[in-house]
Design a protein around this motif. Structure first.
Motif, PDB file in Angstrom:
ATOM      1  N   GLU A 125       0.978  -1.246   0.126  1.00 18.89           N
ATOM      2  CA  GLU A 125       0.098   0.010  -0.183  1.00 18.89           C
ATOM      3  C   GLU A 125       0.749   1.461  -0.082  1.00 18.89           C
ATOM      4  O   GLU A 125       0.126   2.458  -0.113  1.00 18.89           O
ATOM      5  CB  GLU A 125      -1.069   0.050   1.212  1.00 18.89           C
ATOM      6  N   GLU A 260      -4.357   2.236   0.325  1.00 19.69           N
ATOM      7  CA  GLU A 260      -4.356   2.224  -1.017  1.00 19.69           C
ATOM      8  C   GLU A 260      -5.605   2.309  -1.660  1.00 19.69           C
ATOM      9  O   GLU A 260      -6.650   1.454  -1.359  1.00 19.69           O
ATOM     10  CB  GLU A 260      -3.624   1.208  -1.682  1.00 19.69           C
ATOM     11  N   GLU A 262      -8.750   2.697  -4.109  1.00 22.95           N
ATOM     12  CA  GLU A 262      -9.431   1.828  -5.035  1.00 22.95           C
ATOM     13  C   GLU A 262      -8.930   0.356  -5.073  1.00 22.95           C
ATOM     14  O   GLU A 262      -9.183  -0.438  -5.915  1.00 22.95           O
ATOM     15  CB  GLU A 262      -8.907   2.373  -6.245  1.00 22.95           C
ATOM     16  N   LYS A 263      -8.255  -0.103  -4.075  1.00 23.24           N
ATOM     17  CA  LYS A 263      -7.683  -1.485  -4.001  1.00 23.24           C
ATOM     18  C   LYS A 263      -7.932  -2.199  -2.563  1.00 23.24           C
ATOM     19  O   LYS A 263      -8.338  -3.265  -2.449  1.00 23.24           O
ATOM     20  CB  LYS A 263      -6.053  -1.474  -4.217  1.00 23.24           C
ATOM     21  N   THR A 264      -7.502  -1.397  -1.307  1.00 25.73           N
ATOM     22  CA  THR A 264      -7.564  -2.072   0.026  1.00 25.73           C
ATOM     23  C   THR A 264      -9.122  -1.904   0.176  1.00 25.73           C
ATOM     24  O   THR A 264     -10.128  -1.209   0.274  1.00 25.73           O
ATOM     25  CB  THR A 264      -7.244  -0.811   0.617  1.00 25.73           C
TER      26      THR A 264
END
Length: 326
Positions: A125, A260, A262-264
Motif C-alpha cells: 500500500e 491504497e 481503489e484497492k484496499t
C-alpha cells in the motif's frame, strides 16, 4: 461519506460495545508465531541497561552512510534539492498535524507524541514510501531532527530503498537481543544533517517477542524523553499481515495508516482501525488516489507518482478531511 469516515465511525461503535463486522479477504494470511521453545523471560531492564550514552561520546564513533539523492529522486521520493514539487506539497500537508501534535499545543494529553508509527493493512500500500518521504520532509526543516527506524523486521526495506543496505550491519533486533550492543552501535548518521537511521537488523524467529519485550518498551520511552526535539518514525509491518504492527502501535503517540485507494477492501480498513483503537492519534493517508483533473487526465495512481488525501482521528475518534492532496 468516505471509506475512512465509515471506518472511524464503525470503530467508535465497536468501542461502545457493538459487534465487529470486518472480514479479511481470503488471500490475507496473518503470520502465526508458535510458543514452543520460547526463551525464558528476562527481568525488566532499566534505562541504565539500554546502552544509551551521553551525546558527546557518540562523536566520531558512529557509522555514517551516504544516501544517493539522485537515485531517490528518480524513484519519486522527496529530496533536499526538490523545490515545490507535487510530492513535497503533499508531504507538507501530511506532516503538519503530526509535527503540531509532537511539538505544539496538540501534544497535550498525548503520551510519546514525538513517536510516530507508519503502517498499512496489507503489504504493497506504500507505507515504506510514506515513512521515508515523511522522514525526509520533516528532516529537511531547519529546526527538526528525525530518527527513522526500520521496524518491519521480517521484511525490512528502508535500508534497501535508501541504498545503504549491508548484511553485516547491526540493527534494532540485534540491539533488543544482545545486552552488549549499545545504542550508538545501531544508529547511523547520514549525509542529511537532520536525519539518522536505525536498520531492522538480523532476521529472528522471535522478533515479535523481542518487539513486545520490556526492553523495547523502555527503549521507546527513552527515545521519546531523551530527545524531545526529535521525531522518531517507525516503519512498521502491515497490521493484518503480522502481529508486530499492533504491538508497536501501543508504544507510540501517533499512527499513520496508509490506505491504497481503489484497492484496499473496506473490511481491511475496519479491521486495522480496530487494532489501533488504543492509540491517541491516528492519521489515515489515502495513497495512490485517482484524481480527475480539469483537462480530463488523471494524476498519479502509481508508486512514486500519486496523490494523497488524509484524515485525522484524535482521542475522541472524530474524523475530517485534512485538505491533503487535491
Amino acid at each position: 461519506m468516505s471509506i475512512i469516515e465509515k471506518a472511524l465511525n464503525k470503530a467508535d461503535q465497536q468501542e461502545s460495545g457493538s459487534d465487529a463486522a470486518a472480514d479479511l479477504s481470503a488471500d490475507v494470511q496473518p503470520v502465526a508465531y508458535g510458543n514452543a521453545d520460547m526463551p525464558p523471560d528476562k527481568p525488566m531492564s532499566t534505562s541504565n541497561d539500554l546502552g544509551f550514552r551521553k551525546r558527546e561520546s557518540f562523536k566520531g564513533t558512529q557509522e555514517r552512510v551516504e544516501i544517493d539523492w539522485v537515485r531517490l529522486a528518480e524513484m519519486g521520493f522527496v529530496t533536499p534539492s526538490d523545490v515545490n514539487t507535487k510530492t513535497i506539497e503533499e508531504y507538507r500537508n501530511i506532516k503538519r498535524p503530526l509535527v503540531y501534535n509532537a511539538f505544539g499545543a496538540g501534544s497535550v494529553g498525548i503520551a510519546r507524541s514525538n513517536l510516530i508509527l507508519v503502517t498499512s493493512s496489507v503489504p504493497g500500500e506504500g507505507k515504506t514510501f510514506t515513512a521515508i518521504n515523511l522522514a525526509l520532509s520533516i528532516a529537511n526543516e531547519r529546526d527538526k531532527k528525525v530518527l527513522l527506524i526500520d521496524a518491519d523486521v521480517a521484511r525490512p526495506s528502508v535500508s534497501k530503498t535508501l541504498g545503504i543496505n549491508s548484511p553485516s550491519r547491526l540493527g534494532l533486533i540485534d540491539y533488543l537481543e544482545n545486552e552488549n550492543i549499545a545504542y550508538s552501535d545501531i544508529e547511523l548518521l547520514t549525509n542529511m544533517p537532520g536525519l539518522r537511521i536505525i536498520p531492522a537488523g538480523k532476521l529472528h524467529k522471535y522478533s515479535t517477542e523481542l518487539l513486545s519485550s520490556n526492553k523495547m518498551v523502555l527503549f521507546a520511552e527513552e527515545l521519546s524523553n531523551r530527545y524531545p526535539d526529535r521525531i522518531v518514525i517507525f516503519d512498521s509491518p502491515p497490521l493484518l499481515a503480522a502481529t508486530q504492527g499492533e504491538v508497536l502501535a501501543k508504544l507510540v503517540g501517533q499512527v499513520v495508516l496508509v490506505v491504497e485507494a481503489e484497492k484496499t477492501f473496506q473490511s481491511m480498513v475496519l479491521e486495522s482501525v480496530n487494532k489501533l483503537s488504543a492509540c491517541d492519534v491516528v492519521l489515515l493517508v489515502f495513497n495512490k488516489t485517482l484524481i480527475s483533473l480539469s483537462d480530463g487526465y488523471y494524476y498519479g495512481y502509481g508508486y512514486g507518482q500519486y496523490a494523497t488525501n488524509s484524515y485525522t482521528s484524535g482521542p475522541g475518534g472524530s474524523a475530517g478531511p485534512n485538505n491533503s492532496g487535491s
